[in-house]
Design a protein around this motif. Sequence first.
Motif, PDB file in Angstrom:
ATOM      1  N   SER A   1      94.639 -48.321  69.106  1.00 49.26           N
ATOM      2  CA  SER A   1      93.735 -48.138  70.233  1.00 49.26           C
ATOM      3  C   SER A   1      93.417 -46.665  70.439  1.00 49.26           C
ATOM      4  O   SER A   1      94.291 -45.808  70.301  1.00 49.26           O
ATOM      5  N   ASN A   2      92.176 -46.397  70.782  1.00 44.04           N
ATOM      6  CA  ASN A   2      91.766 -45.030  71.083  1.00 44.04           C
ATOM      7  C   ASN A   2      92.106 -44.720  72.539  1.00 44.04           C
ATOM      8  O   ASN A   2      91.338 -45.031  73.458  1.00 44.04           O
ATOM      9  N   ALA A   3      93.308 -44.195  72.758  1.00 44.45           N
ATOM     10  CA  ALA A   3      93.721 -43.634  74.052  1.00 44.45           C
ATOM     11  C   ALA A   3      93.848 -44.641  75.195  1.00 44.45           C
ATOM     12  O   ALA A   3      93.896 -44.246  76.353  1.00 44.45           O
ATOM     13  N   ASP A   4      93.931 -45.936  74.907  1.00 47.15           N
ATOM     14  CA  ASP A   4      93.973 -46.921  75.989  1.00 47.15           C
ATOM     15  C   ASP A   4      94.858 -48.102  75.612  1.00 47.15           C
ATOM     16  O   ASP A   4      94.455 -48.994  74.864  1.00 47.15           O
ATOM     17  N   ALA A   5      96.076 -48.132  76.156  1.00 49.43           N
ATOM     18  CA  ALA A   5      97.021 -49.211  75.843  1.00 49.43           C
ATOM     19  C   ALA A   5      96.625 -50.538  76.474  1.00 49.43           C
ATOM     20  O   ALA A   5      97.074 -51.595  76.027  1.00 49.43           O
ATOM     21  N   THR A   6      95.783 -50.525  77.502  1.00 46.20           N
ATOM     22  CA  THR A   6      95.392 -51.780  78.153  1.00 46.20           C
ATOM     23  C   THR A   6      94.560 -52.671  77.237  1.00 46.20           C
ATOM     24  O   THR A   6      94.490 -53.879  77.444  1.00 46.20           O
ATOM     25  N   LEU A   7      93.942 -52.089  76.216  1.00 49.70           N
ATOM     26  CA  LEU A   7      93.116 -52.882  75.300  1.00 49.70           C
ATOM     27  C   LEU A   7      93.954 -53.828  74.446  1.00 49.70           C
ATOM     28  O   LEU A   7      93.425 -54.784  73.869  1.00 49.70           O
ATOM     29  N   PHE A   8      95.255 -53.604  74.364  1.00 50.93           N
ATOM     30  CA  PHE A   8      96.125 -54.507  73.605  1.00 50.93           C
ATOM     31  C   PHE A   8      96.242 -55.870  74.275  1.00 50.93           C
ATOM     32  O   PHE A   8      96.708 -56.824  73.651  1.00 50.93           O
TER      33      PHE A   8
ATOM     34  N   PHE B   1      98.855 -40.558  83.577  1.00 52.50           N
ATOM     35  CA  PHE B   1      99.185 -41.802  82.876  1.00 52.50           C
ATOM     36  C   PHE B   1      99.085 -42.984  83.836  1.00 52.50           C
ATOM     37  O   PHE B   1      98.519 -44.026  83.501  1.00 52.50           O
ATOM     38  N   ILE B   2      99.612 -42.815  85.049  1.00 55.89           N
ATOM     39  CA  ILE B   2      99.554 -43.875  86.053  1.00 55.89           C
ATOM     40  C   ILE B   2      98.137 -44.060  86.567  1.00 55.89           C
ATOM     41  O   ILE B   2      97.655 -45.183  86.723  1.00 55.89           O
ATOM     42  N   ARG B   3      97.451 -42.937  86.825  1.00 61.40           N
ATOM     43  CA  ARG B   3      96.077 -42.998  87.347  1.00 61.40           C
ATOM     44  C   ARG B   3      95.139 -43.700  86.375  1.00 61.40           C
ATOM     45  O   ARG B   3      94.213 -44.392  86.788  1.00 61.40           O
ATOM     46  N   LYS B   4      95.383 -43.542  85.082  1.00 65.67           N
ATOM     47  CA  LYS B   4      94.550 -44.182  84.065  1.00 65.67           C
ATOM     48  C   LYS B   4      95.004 -45.620  83.772  1.00 65.67           C
ATOM     49  O   LYS B   4      94.513 -46.255  82.843  1.00 65.67           O
ATOM     50  N   LYS B   5      95.954 -46.116  84.595  1.00 64.45           N
ATOM     51  CA  LYS B   5      96.440 -47.504  84.500  1.00 64.45           C
ATOM     52  C   LYS B   5      97.062 -47.806  83.135  1.00 64.45           C
ATOM     53  O   LYS B   5      96.901 -48.895  82.584  1.00 64.45           O
ATOM     54  N   GLN B   6      97.818 -46.817  82.619  1.00 64.34           N
ATOM     55  CA  GLN B   6      98.440 -46.968  81.314  1.00 64.34           C
ATOM     56  C   GLN B   6      99.905 -47.388  81.385  1.00 64.34           C
ATOM     57  O   GLN B   6     100.440 -47.932  80.417  1.00 64.34           O
TER      58      GLN B   6
ATOM     59  N   TYR C   1     101.845 -49.799  78.836  1.00 63.26           N
ATOM     60  CA  TYR C   1     102.770 -49.106  77.941  1.00 63.26           C
ATOM     61  C   TYR C   1     104.085 -49.872  77.817  1.00 63.26           C
ATOM     62  O   TYR C   1     104.580 -50.112  76.708  1.00 63.26           O
ATOM     63  N   PHE C   2     104.646 -50.270  78.939  1.00 66.02           N
ATOM     64  CA  PHE C   2     105.913 -51.006  78.902  1.00 66.02           C
ATOM     65  C   PHE C   2     105.731 -52.445  78.422  1.00 66.02           C
ATOM     66  O   PHE C   2     106.649 -53.031  77.839  1.00 66.02           O
ATOM     67  N   LYS C   3     104.571 -53.006  78.630  1.00 68.97           N
ATOM     68  CA  LYS C   3     104.298 -54.368  78.167  1.00 68.97           C
ATOM     69  C   LYS C   3     104.167 -54.434  76.654  1.00 68.97           C
ATOM     70  O   LYS C   3     104.732 -55.314  75.995  1.00 68.97           O
ATOM     71  N   HIS C   4     103.416 -53.494  76.072  1.00 69.19           N
ATOM     72  CA  HIS C   4     103.086 -53.561  74.640  1.00 69.19           C
ATOM     73  C   HIS C   4     103.967 -52.658  73.764  1.00 69.19           C
ATOM     74  O   HIS C   4     103.986 -52.830  72.544  1.00 69.19           O
ATOM     75  N   LYS C   5     104.630 -51.685  74.380  1.00 68.51           N
ATOM     76  CA  LYS C   5     105.543 -50.786  73.660  1.00 68.51           C
ATOM     77  C   LYS C   5     104.892 -50.137  72.427  1.00 68.51           C
ATOM     78  O   LYS C   5     105.413 -50.192  71.315  1.00 68.51           O
ATOM     79  N   PRO C   6     103.748 -49.496  72.606  1.00 66.26           N
ATOM     80  CA  PRO C   6     103.071 -48.887  71.447  1.00 66.26           C
ATOM     81  C   PRO C   6     103.715 -47.580  71.009  1.00 66.26           C
ATOM     82  O   PRO C   6     104.329 -46.857  71.806  1.00 66.26           O
TER      83      PRO C   6
ATOM     84  N   LYS D   1     102.316 -54.639  65.116  1.00 63.98           N
ATOM     85  CA  LYS D   1     102.597 -53.254  65.480  1.00 63.98           C
ATOM     86  C   LYS D   1     101.395 -52.678  66.212  1.00 63.98           C
ATOM     87  O   LYS D   1     100.251 -52.948  65.851  1.00 63.98           O
ATOM     88  N   LYS D   2     101.683 -51.860  67.226  1.00 69.14           N
ATOM     89  CA  LYS D   2     100.618 -51.299  68.049  1.00 69.14           C
ATOM     90  C   LYS D   2     100.761 -49.783  68.153  1.00 69.14           C
ATOM     91  O   LYS D   2     101.859 -49.273  68.363  1.00 69.14           O
ATOM     92  N   PHE D   3      99.632 -49.114  67.992  1.00 69.09           N
ATOM     93  CA  PHE D   3      99.602 -47.655  68.042  1.00 69.09           C
ATOM     94  C   PHE D   3      98.493 -47.209  69.002  1.00 69.09           C
ATOM     95  O   PHE D   3      97.434 -47.835  69.067  1.00 69.09           O
TER      96      PHE D   3
END
Length: 206
Positions: free
Chosen positions: A77-84, A105-110, A114-119, A91-93
Amino acid sequence: MNICFLDQTNFKYNAEDRHKSILRGAETVLINLSNELRKKGHNVIVYNNCSNDTTDINWKNIKSIHVDRFKFDIAISNADATLFDYIYAKKKFVISYSLQSIEKFIRKKQLLAYFKHKPHYILIGKYHKNNRSKLISLFGSSILDLAVDDIFLNTKLSNDINLNQAIFTSRADRNSALLIKIWKEKIFPNYKNGKLLRTPNNNKDF
């Protein structure tokens, strides 16, 4: 391997826009990485907000993820873990191009994603890696040395080089104001023959 890239921008683009001015560095890197991985024999799909009528079958509108329901070995993902949330991948990067504070990080809703997908986070330099919070590096991080684009490697250099000229090629909102302040206060008073060229800013002039 089956690999997908995920990107969500407020403008439309695909591989055919590689050398157009609408692209920023992150989008150009995505195009180059996807092309190089294809050359190595991997199956690569890019999901972003490209038009549905794109002629490149490897580029798809991000809304089609729900219809495709493909399973991937790797998702990047390009800078956005929510897309997972939209795909399945072993494997997720995430590629990160900036030094993110916990607050940002929190303001961008990441944080939840992050903890859900563990990228695993891919960073672009030692400075980002050394100054990144340990909390948002729990699942690993590594540095990707970004290569020079082919357009620079294949372009014949001119021998007519202006040694008194500096060029700022990044977007104007990427610290252009800071650069101009430094130029005015620190460089120009001691080097009056110097000339600074920068990318125009259509929204605000400094």
